[in-house]
Design a protein around this motif. Sequence first.
Motif, PDB file in Angstrom:
ATOM      1  N   ALA A  59       2.451  -9.980   0.387  1.00 32.28           N
ATOM      2  CA  ALA A  59       2.865  -8.752   1.056  1.00 32.28           C
ATOM      3  C   ALA A  59       1.652  -8.089   1.672  1.00 32.28           C
ATOM      4  CB  ALA A  59       3.533  -7.801   0.062  1.00 32.28           C
ATOM      5  N   SER A  60       1.901  -7.277   2.712  1.00 31.95           N
ATOM      6  CA  SER A  60       0.825  -6.519   3.347  1.00 31.95           C
ATOM      7  C   SER A  60       1.410  -5.276   3.990  1.00 31.95           C
ATOM      8  CB  SER A  60       0.098  -7.358   4.408  1.00 31.95           C
ATOM      9  OG  SER A  60       0.986  -7.682   5.469  1.00 31.95           O
ATOM     10  N   ILE A  61       0.538  -4.292   4.261  1.00 24.83           N
ATOM     11  CA  ILE A  61       0.980  -3.074   4.923  1.00 24.83           C
ATOM     12  C   ILE A  61      -0.043  -2.660   5.968  1.00 24.83           C
ATOM     13  CG2 ILE A  61       2.338  -2.203   2.982  1.00 24.83           C
ATOM     14  CD1 ILE A  61       0.021  -0.398   2.287  1.00 24.83           C
ATOM     15  N   ASP A  62       0.400  -1.827   6.890  1.00 26.46           N
ATOM     16  CA  ASP A  62      -0.462  -1.232   7.894  1.00 26.46           C
ATOM     17  C   ASP A  62      -0.992   0.090   7.332  1.00 26.46           C
ATOM     18  OD1 ASP A  62      -1.583   0.086  10.077  1.00 26.46           O
ATOM     19  OD2 ASP A  62      -0.059  -0.597  11.479  1.00 26.46           O
ATOM     20  N   PRO A  63      -2.302   0.302   7.319  1.00 29.77           N
ATOM     21  CA  PRO A  63      -2.835   1.566   6.779  1.00 29.77           C
ATOM     22  C   PRO A  63      -2.318   2.806   7.501  1.00 29.77           C
ATOM     23  CG  PRO A  63      -4.584  -0.049   7.018  1.00 29.77           C
ATOM     24  CD  PRO A  63      -3.374  -0.635   7.685  1.00 29.77           C
ATOM     25  N   ALA A  64      -1.781   2.634   8.702  1.00 28.40           N
ATOM     26  CA  ALA A  64      -1.211   3.784   9.419  1.00 28.40           C
ATOM     27  C   ALA A  64       0.107   4.225   8.802  1.00 28.40           C
ATOM     28  CB  ALA A  64      -1.008   3.438  10.890  1.00 28.40           C
ATOM     29  N   GLY A  65       0.710   3.365   7.969  1.00 27.55           N
ATOM     30  CA  GLY A  65       2.002   3.679   7.368  1.00 27.55           C
ATOM     31  C   GLY A  65       3.096   2.819   7.958  1.00 27.55           C
ATOM     32  N   GLY A 703       2.847   9.852   6.717  1.00 27.31           N
ATOM     33  CA  GLY A 703       1.726   9.334   5.941  1.00 27.31           C
ATOM     34  C   GLY A 703       2.200   8.580   4.721  1.00 27.31           C
ATOM     35  N   ALA A 704       3.185   7.701   4.927  1.00 23.93           N
ATOM     36  CA  ALA A 704       3.780   6.998   3.785  1.00 23.93           C
ATOM     37  C   ALA A 704       4.130   5.576   4.186  1.00 23.93           C
ATOM     38  CB  ALA A 704       5.029   7.733   3.302  1.00 23.93           C
ATOM     39  N   VAL A 705       4.326   4.749   3.177  1.00 22.55           N
ATOM     40  CA  VAL A 705       4.736   3.370   3.395  1.00 22.55           C
ATOM     41  C   VAL A 705       5.901   3.053   2.469  1.00 22.55           C
ATOM     42  CG1 VAL A 705       3.061   2.468   1.733  1.00 22.55           C
ATOM     43  CG2 VAL A 705       3.939   0.972   3.533  1.00 22.55           C
ATOM     44  N   LEU A 706       6.857   2.310   2.993  1.00 22.00           N
ATOM     45  CA  LEU A 706       8.042   1.911   2.224  1.00 22.00           C
ATOM     46  C   LEU A 706       7.750   0.572   1.561  1.00 22.00           C
ATOM     47  CD1 LEU A 706      10.929   3.218   1.976  1.00 22.00           C
ATOM     48  CD2 LEU A 706      11.695   1.446   3.545  1.00 22.00           C
ATOM     49  N   VAL A 707       7.828   0.535   0.228  1.00 17.80           N
ATOM     50  CA  VAL A 707       7.436  -0.651  -0.523  1.00 17.80           C
ATOM     51  C   VAL A 707       8.488  -0.963  -1.586  1.00 17.80           C
ATOM     52  CG1 VAL A 707       4.984  -0.173  -0.194  1.00 17.80           C
ATOM     53  CG2 VAL A 707       6.139   0.704  -2.227  1.00 17.80           C
ATOM     54  N   MET A 708       8.313  -2.110  -2.228  1.00 20.24           N
ATOM     55  CA  MET A 708       9.065  -2.457  -3.429  1.00 20.24           C
ATOM     56  C   MET A 708       8.170  -2.169  -4.634  1.00 20.24           C
ATOM     57  SD  MET A 708      11.988  -3.436  -2.265  1.00 20.24           S
ATOM     58  CE  MET A 708      12.673  -3.907  -3.854  1.00 20.24           C
ATOM     59  N   ARG A 709       8.652  -1.339  -5.540  1.00 17.08           N
ATOM     60  CA  ARG A 709       7.842  -0.913  -6.684  1.00 17.08           C
ATOM     61  C   ARG A 709       8.390  -1.550  -7.960  1.00 17.08           C
ATOM     62  NH1 ARG A 709       6.899   5.287  -7.008  1.00 17.08           N
ATOM     63  NH2 ARG A 709       5.224   4.754  -5.547  1.00 17.08           N
ATOM     64  N   ARG A 710       7.535  -2.316  -8.642  1.00 18.21           N
ATOM     65  CA  ARG A 710       7.946  -2.962  -9.885  1.00 18.21           C
ATOM     66  C   ARG A 710       7.805  -2.006 -11.064  1.00 18.21           C
ATOM     67  NH1 ARG A 710       4.482  -8.544  -9.071  1.00 18.21           N
ATOM     68  NH2 ARG A 710       5.630  -9.359  -7.251  1.00 18.21           N
ATOM     69  N   ASN A 711       8.658  -2.203 -12.048  1.00 13.77           N
ATOM     70  CA  ASN A 711       8.613  -1.405 -13.266  1.00 13.77           C
ATOM     71  C   ASN A 711       8.694  -2.343 -14.461  1.00 13.77           C
ATOM     72  OD1 ASN A 711       9.016   1.541 -12.241  1.00 13.77           O
ATOM     73  ND2 ASN A 711      10.529   0.326 -11.138  1.00 13.77           N
ATOM     74  N   GLU A 712       7.744  -2.227 -15.368  1.00 10.93           N
ATOM     75  CA  GLU A 712       7.736  -3.100 -16.536  1.00 10.93           C
ATOM     76  C   GLU A 712       9.041  -2.927 -17.316  1.00 10.93           C
ATOM     77  OE1 GLU A 712       4.810  -4.431 -20.228  1.00 10.93           O
ATOM     78  OE2 GLU A 712       4.405  -2.593 -19.092  1.00 10.93           O
ATOM     79  N   ASN A 713       9.645  -4.047 -17.686  1.00 15.39           N
ATOM     80  CA  ASN A 713      10.904  -4.083 -18.438  1.00 15.39           C
ATOM     81  C   ASN A 713      12.061  -3.457 -17.655  1.00 15.39           C
ATOM     82  OD1 ASN A 713       9.184  -5.017 -20.452  1.00 15.39           O
ATOM     83  ND2 ASN A 713       9.044  -3.008 -21.438  1.00 15.39           N
ATOM     84  N   GLY A 714      11.949  -3.405 -16.352  1.00 19.16           N
ATOM     85  CA  GLY A 714      13.016  -2.790 -15.570  1.00 19.16           C
ATOM     86  C   GLY A 714      13.131  -3.388 -14.187  1.00 19.16           C
ATOM     87  N   ARG A 715      13.835  -2.665 -13.339  1.00 19.46           N
ATOM     88  CA  ARG A 715      14.131  -3.161 -12.004  1.00 19.46           C
ATOM     89  C   ARG A 715      12.994  -2.882 -11.026  1.00 19.46           C
ATOM     90  NH1 ARG A 715      20.512  -1.718 -10.755  1.00 19.46           N
ATOM     91  NH2 ARG A 715      21.399  -3.101 -12.345  1.00 19.46           N
ATOM     92  N   CYS A 716      12.963  -3.706 -10.008  1.00 19.97           N
ATOM     93  CA  CYS A 716      12.080  -3.508  -8.877  1.00 19.97           C
ATOM     94  C   CYS A 716      12.857  -2.675  -7.848  1.00 19.97           C
ATOM     95  CB  CYS A 716      11.697  -4.863  -8.290  1.00 19.97           C
ATOM     96  SG  CYS A 716      10.563  -4.803  -6.909  1.00 19.97           S
ATOM     97  N   LYS A 717      12.275  -1.555  -7.423  1.00 23.25           N
ATOM     98  CA  LYS A 717      13.024  -0.615  -6.591  1.00 23.25           C
ATOM     99  C   LYS A 717      12.285  -0.320  -5.289  1.00 23.25           C
ATOM    100  CE  LYS A 717      15.193   1.797 -10.497  1.00 23.25           C
ATOM    101  NZ  LYS A 717      15.541   3.128 -11.047  1.00 23.25           N
ATOM    102  N   ILE A 718      13.060   0.053  -4.275  1.00 20.74           N
ATOM    103  CA  ILE A 718      12.477   0.546  -3.028  1.00 20.74           C
ATOM    104  C   ILE A 718      11.872   1.919  -3.309  1.00 20.74           C
ATOM    105  CG2 ILE A 718      12.983   1.292  -0.670  1.00 20.74           C
ATOM    106  CD1 ILE A 718      15.253  -0.695  -0.609  1.00 20.74           C
TER     107      ILE A 718
END
Length: 1024
Positions: A59-65, A703-718
């Motif tokens: 995965a990668s993101i643009d620093p501009a957001g 000033g934000a980026v939309l990502v998938m965020r992992r959570n230990e012992n739980g779901r990966c969320k937008i």
Amino acid sequence: MSILEQHGRRVFVLEIGGLSTRYVSDSVDISTTNLDANLTTGIAYSNVEGIVEVGAYQASIDPAGGIADYSPVSIMLSSERLRGGLSDPHVIFGRCGPRATDVIKAQVSTDIFHNDATKTITVDQDFTSLSFPRVMHIGAETVRVSSATSTTLTISNRGVGRTPIQTHVSSLGGTNVPEIFTEIVNFRGRKASLYMGQKRPDGSINAMTEIINGFIEESPDVETINAINLSIIPLTALIDNKVSDTALNTTLVQGYHNFDELNGSKLEYIIMTSESEPFRIVGSTGSSTLTYLSDDLPIDHSTTFDASLPPADDGNYYIHPRYPELINSDGRLFPRTMTATTLTYDNTDTSYNSLVPSSNATKRVKVRTPRGEVKSYRLTSGVQRFPQIINDVLETNQTGSPLGTLGAFINWKVSDDNSFMMKSLVNKETAESYIFFFTGKRALKYLEFVHELPPLGIWDNNITGIYTTSNMERLFYPFDIWVTPFPTDPIVEQGAVEEPFESASWASFKGGDRKDQSKKNDIRGTALAYYQNGEPTILVKDNLGLPTSPSAGVSFGLEVVYYDRREDREGYQTFPITHQTTATYGGSDIGYLLHIEEPYADSRRSSFGDWSGYEPTKIYLTNRITFQTPGEAILKLLQSGGGSSINGSFDTSSIGLNIDESEIDINSFLQYESIPNIMINLDLRSEGEDFRSVLTPLLQAMGAVLVMRRNENGRCKIALQPIGLEQASSSALTINEADWIADTPPTWSTYEDIVTQIEINFDYDVNEQKLRTKRVFNNQEAINRYNNETNAIKLDLFGVSSSQIGGTGGDSFSFFLPVITRIFNLLSNPLRIWRGLIGTGQSALMDVGRYALVNSPFLKAYGVDYGVTDGVGFIRSIRQELMSEGCEIELIHTGVRSSSWNDSALVTATPSTNTVTIDQDAFSNSNALGVDVKDSDFFKVDDVVDYLPAGDHDNAITGLIISSIVDNGATATITFTTTHGISTLNGTLEPTAYATATAGQQVDAYIANASGVLGTSDNGKEFV
């Protein structure tokens, strides 16, 4: 054993949405993990060993957001060509669409809407031989079917296996019909999740962590006879989908129209007499009878004009347009009766009847012209055939005679779509008459002025010579009879006195020259179906799945794409709809009425219709976002899939990505409620919308980026991740010197994707389908530094308008200043970039957009020396090996000393002289790590705080020191070391002045002095 540990045997589990077979990478028992044992009630998962290979996660993101870019993750499943059973991948993934022979399917003739929790549907297949309950599949959704009859299936659960709850309706005139299957036959786009856990030495498994939450990118690939390859891509890739021309659109019902007795329900026209030939009368005031000169006979005035109409009572100067008032240069005459050869009058009133001589004489006279009257007929309410209803009403009200209160000089009817038939009821010589159609009151005034007419009014059994109809009551749109360009709607714009000049038009038609002679008059066309501005309903063909009754404060966006008759081009406009009801005619359903939210008339909208030879009107449900914060606006786009809050409270429309709230970190979006200035107003329709083009510039402005965020012992969320928040407290992990894999030591370099110009476009014009206003901002200092090199980014802000920010350049500058300052500060300079390799275990919860505390003697920050200690880096890209070892990471270090809002707490009670009660949810939802927090979490023992009474900050109580904090759930109790002296509630606790605050409090935002200094000598920080 935690998933974050570097040593252990990783185990993977693949779940496919709606599939009861679950594939694992090892012969292990996962029944004791946090994974569900059942796909749905009564249907258990079957766990099959089959995963042999899992590719790297990139995965990668643009620093501009914007939106993070994710590469598909490949998964290889082993297959037994000869010995494999029904759960073998070659059987399950080998089904090739609806033609698969081991699947039973049926067409569904019952519409299933997003908000139908349960439904009994009619099908063309008998499923009673199967066992129930079972899961079946329709579209990309899996449903639980509890029972069946020979013609029906009863759906008891929707969205089984985290599949999207969709709308399934017939479309394309019934040629595209939903089908339901006993097995999944299409895997492209099917919901899928990959879990990872650690296998303990005793064979047990720790809690599983969802590594990928997404969908299958393309149909399974078979490269060898013993393996099936799948590619899974995260949910954020849905943003790249364009919304298709789905069943959530409709058209007008041609040949019918709904009338409500008030708006657009009066058929009105003018009958004007322009001339009447003179004739001679003989007599004197000595007799009440005057004779027509024999040379002028025959005279048919007695059968043309009606002397019994006002002012038949002599002396009443309120004169009916068909009353035979006679005039010449000597005066006037008001007959009481007229025959073929004589007339009578009141010879005792010579001042009233002034043209009659005192001695016998012959006088030339004529009926006063021009004169005219407005004919006004109420159209029958309810759904009616159109234009047949016009002829029906005319036939009922037209008497066929010029005499009497309801008489007329001309009768007419609609003969076909391109002509009117006009029938003269009088001879031209006696009363040369015309029919005028007019658009509104302004046109009526112009008509009176041009033809020198007395005031035109309605003359019938209820109204005597006045005109009381409002423009919105009149039928004015569906006939194109105009010589000039098609007029605009006669609606008074806000702040105006009367309707626009462009709306004032009239058109005239004539009957035959002789009595009872008809004449066909060509017109430019009749609408096949239409909506007239101001009407409360739109009659459409298809069920859009809207509620059948209104709810307070709830409306649904509707976009109309139509042929603009005036501009001769395609036009666009939107309507707020509250609900829909079934439209019937003659006892049969012919469509649906979409009920418009008041006010019905709006000068910003226009009438529209279907016209022969042009594309018919298309009507789409839209996602209508009105004055929403950026976070809320994005949540509406993510959750909406049919409205009624099925996916969560932000599921308000049919247009969106149809993602359930359980797949989204809601609080990470809501923390953007305080973004300065920006409020979003936007309409997205259900055809061709590109969500990425809408969201990317909005995210960059935030000033934000939309990502998938992992959570230990739980779901990966937008989730929504802020950019530029280089704070140790915002870091998700720490990379120590020993964590770098020694074989490849970390390296540093320069990241140079500079931005020296920002182009911001806004003011989206629905009709033009473009952004009308452009503002360009230059960082001239950076341009000079780069020897006049200009690198620009473009922000197309579809939801921002001049009405919101002001129309001048100064308004735009003030409004966008926080946005452009942040982007220039971050991207107008080269940035330090760090690259290296760490272990997969340590990176298990890592994703792009996160921050890390970095330590290494091999790296450089912005100083001259090597070595970085607790440097904060923004993870720009990763390549994470899941089955093997190692994670390549790339971090950007801006060197910006940033800060965020400082702490606040709302005081709601004072239980004692040294304790207060605070509301735990007044200011905070989650922190920068995406962890749910309470307001008390931001305070700690020994913090020095001030109490600021609401509206009375000058009388703050300062220097209170916290001795303890007790979390009570919805509230917290804070105890101070001394008496607090608080006498008024609902003020706030806030950190004390910078100079006396603790070091921990000084990390967050304080306002520096004019020299940029905090306290006595500290440099000011930057708010992000």
